[in-house]
Design a protein around this motif. Structure first.
Motif, mmCIF file in Angstrom:
data_model
loop_
_atom_site.group_PDB
_atom_site.id
_atom_site.type_symbol
_atom_site.label_atom_id
_atom_site.label_comp_id
_atom_site.label_asym_id
_atom_site.label_seq_id
_atom_site.Cartn_x
_atom_site.Cartn_y
_atom_site.Cartn_z
ATOM 1 N N LEU A 185 5.798 48.757 -50.110
ATOM 2 C CA LEU A 185 6.845 49.116 -49.168
ATOM 3 C C LEU A 185 7.006 50.620 -49.024
ATOM 4 C CD1 LEU A 185 9.596 46.484 -49.870
ATOM 5 C CD2 LEU A 185 7.923 46.549 -48.045
ATOM 6 N N ASN A 217 10.104 35.262 -32.342
ATOM 7 C CA ASN A 217 11.351 35.412 -33.083
ATOM 8 C C ASN A 217 11.775 34.054 -33.625
ATOM 9 O OD1 ASN A 217 13.877 35.931 -34.093
ATOM 10 N ND2 ASN A 217 14.596 37.020 -32.294
ATOM 11 N N PRO A 232 14.592 36.058 -40.960
ATOM 12 C CA PRO A 232 14.559 37.462 -41.370
ATOM 13 C C PRO A 232 13.295 38.228 -40.949
ATOM 14 C CG PRO A 232 13.983 36.071 -43.213
ATOM 15 C CD PRO A 232 14.360 35.149 -42.081
ATOM 16 N N VAL A 233 12.372 37.558 -40.271
ATOM 17 C CA VAL A 233 11.131 38.219 -39.857
ATOM 18 C C VAL A 233 10.825 37.855 -38.415
ATOM 19 C CG1 VAL A 233 8.645 38.437 -40.303
ATOM 20 C CG2 VAL A 233 10.216 38.114 -42.216
ATOM 21 N N ALA A 289 7.792 39.028 -35.146
ATOM 22 C CA ALA A 289 6.571 39.773 -34.866
ATOM 23 C C ALA A 289 6.428 39.978 -33.370
ATOM 24 C CB ALA A 289 5.355 39.027 -35.401
ATOM 25 N N TYR A 336 5.565 44.084 -37.060
ATOM 26 C CA TYR A 336 6.389 43.174 -37.850
ATOM 27 C C TYR A 336 7.758 43.808 -38.086
ATOM 28 C CZ TYR A 336 2.105 40.640 -38.948
ATOM 29 O OH TYR A 336 0.932 39.932 -38.867
ATOM 30 N N ILE A 381 11.191 43.210 -40.371
ATOM 31 C CA ILE A 381 11.713 42.504 -41.538
ATOM 32 C C ILE A 381 13.160 42.927 -41.733
ATOM 33 C CG2 ILE A 381 11.465 42.213 -44.036
ATOM 34 C CD1 ILE A 381 8.427 42.982 -43.461
ATOM 35 N N ASP A 382 14.047 41.941 -41.819
ATOM 36 C CA ASP A 382 15.457 42.210 -42.051
ATOM 37 C C ASP A 382 15.577 42.974 -43.369
ATOM 38 O OD1 ASP A 382 18.197 42.216 -42.453
ATOM 39 O OD2 ASP A 382 18.435 40.061 -42.184
ATOM 40 N N ALA A 383 16.107 44.185 -43.306
ATOM 41 C CA ALA A 383 16.167 45.035 -44.495
ATOM 42 C C ALA A 383 17.332 44.704 -45.420
ATOM 43 C CB ALA A 383 16.246 46.503 -44.071
ATOM 44 N N TRP A 428 5.537 52.364 -42.928
ATOM 45 C CA TRP A 428 6.794 51.639 -42.756
ATOM 46 C C TRP A 428 7.854 52.552 -42.167
ATOM 47 C CZ3 TRP A 428 7.349 46.465 -43.629
ATOM 48 C CH2 TRP A 428 6.298 45.833 -44.281
ATOM 49 N N TRP A 452 16.414 46.989 -39.702
ATOM 50 C CA TRP A 452 15.061 46.446 -39.825
ATOM 51 C C TRP A 452 14.143 47.420 -40.543
ATOM 52 C CZ3 TRP A 452 14.312 41.526 -38.369
ATOM 53 C CH2 TRP A 452 15.197 40.962 -37.457
#
Length: 168
Positions: free
Chosen positions: A3, A85, A89-90, A92, A107, A109-111, A139, A160
């Protein structure tokens, strides 16, 4: 995958999947457009020309979309992308013209769950509101303020963590 660094995907199946989706988008006509039988024939021909594994991948995505077609969101006229969608939580985004961008797959990703576990989101660069400026594999963060370039609008609902993949 790290990450705090870069992400280098295997080029095999991901490249095949993106290529097959791009072929489908091209063969089927403009996104959101109802295709006559000729368009369906072209899409079927394009799928049949793919290797067996890529055909199976396209069919797997088609079966998922058949269960919940609302997961497919057309941002083609706004950003040149199609969104998958899941409501989870993800999500693309897939470029409708991957040859024109280094952001072929993006992508999101719900942070929030990661931040709750200690991820320091502020250490990631903020995403530039201009599309096409992401370094593939790096990222970025989007904190719900300002225009998110892949949606072409402000998305206040979540924070995100975002990464772009350039399929070459």
């Amino acid at each position: 995958m790290r990450l705090n660094g870069t992400f280098t995907p295997g080029r095999g199946w991901r490249a095949i999947a993106v290529t097959s989706l791009a072929i489908l988008a091209t063969a089927a006509g403009a996104p959101g457009e109802t295709t006559p039988d000729k368009g369906r024939e072209q899409a079927c021909d394009a799928i049949q020309k793919l290797p067996a594994v890529a055909q199976a991948e396209v069919m797997a995505v088609a079966r998922i979309l058949a269960l919940k077609p609302a997961m497919a969101i057309d941002f083609a006229s706004k950003t040149g992308e199609m969104c998958l969608n899941t409501g989870g939580p993800v999500m693309a985004h897939y470029s409708t013209k991957p040859e024109d961008t280094g952001e072929d797959i993006v992508y999101f990703i719900d942070a929030a769950p990661l931040v709750a576990k200690g991820l320091r989101l502020s250490e990631f660069p903020a995403i530039d509101p201009q599309r096409g400026t992401m370094k593939p594999g790096a990222w970025y963060r989007y904190d719900g303020k300002g225009t998110e370039p892949h949606h072409g609008m402000e998305m206040k609902d979540r924070t995100w963590l975002i990464v772009a993949i350039d399929v070459q």
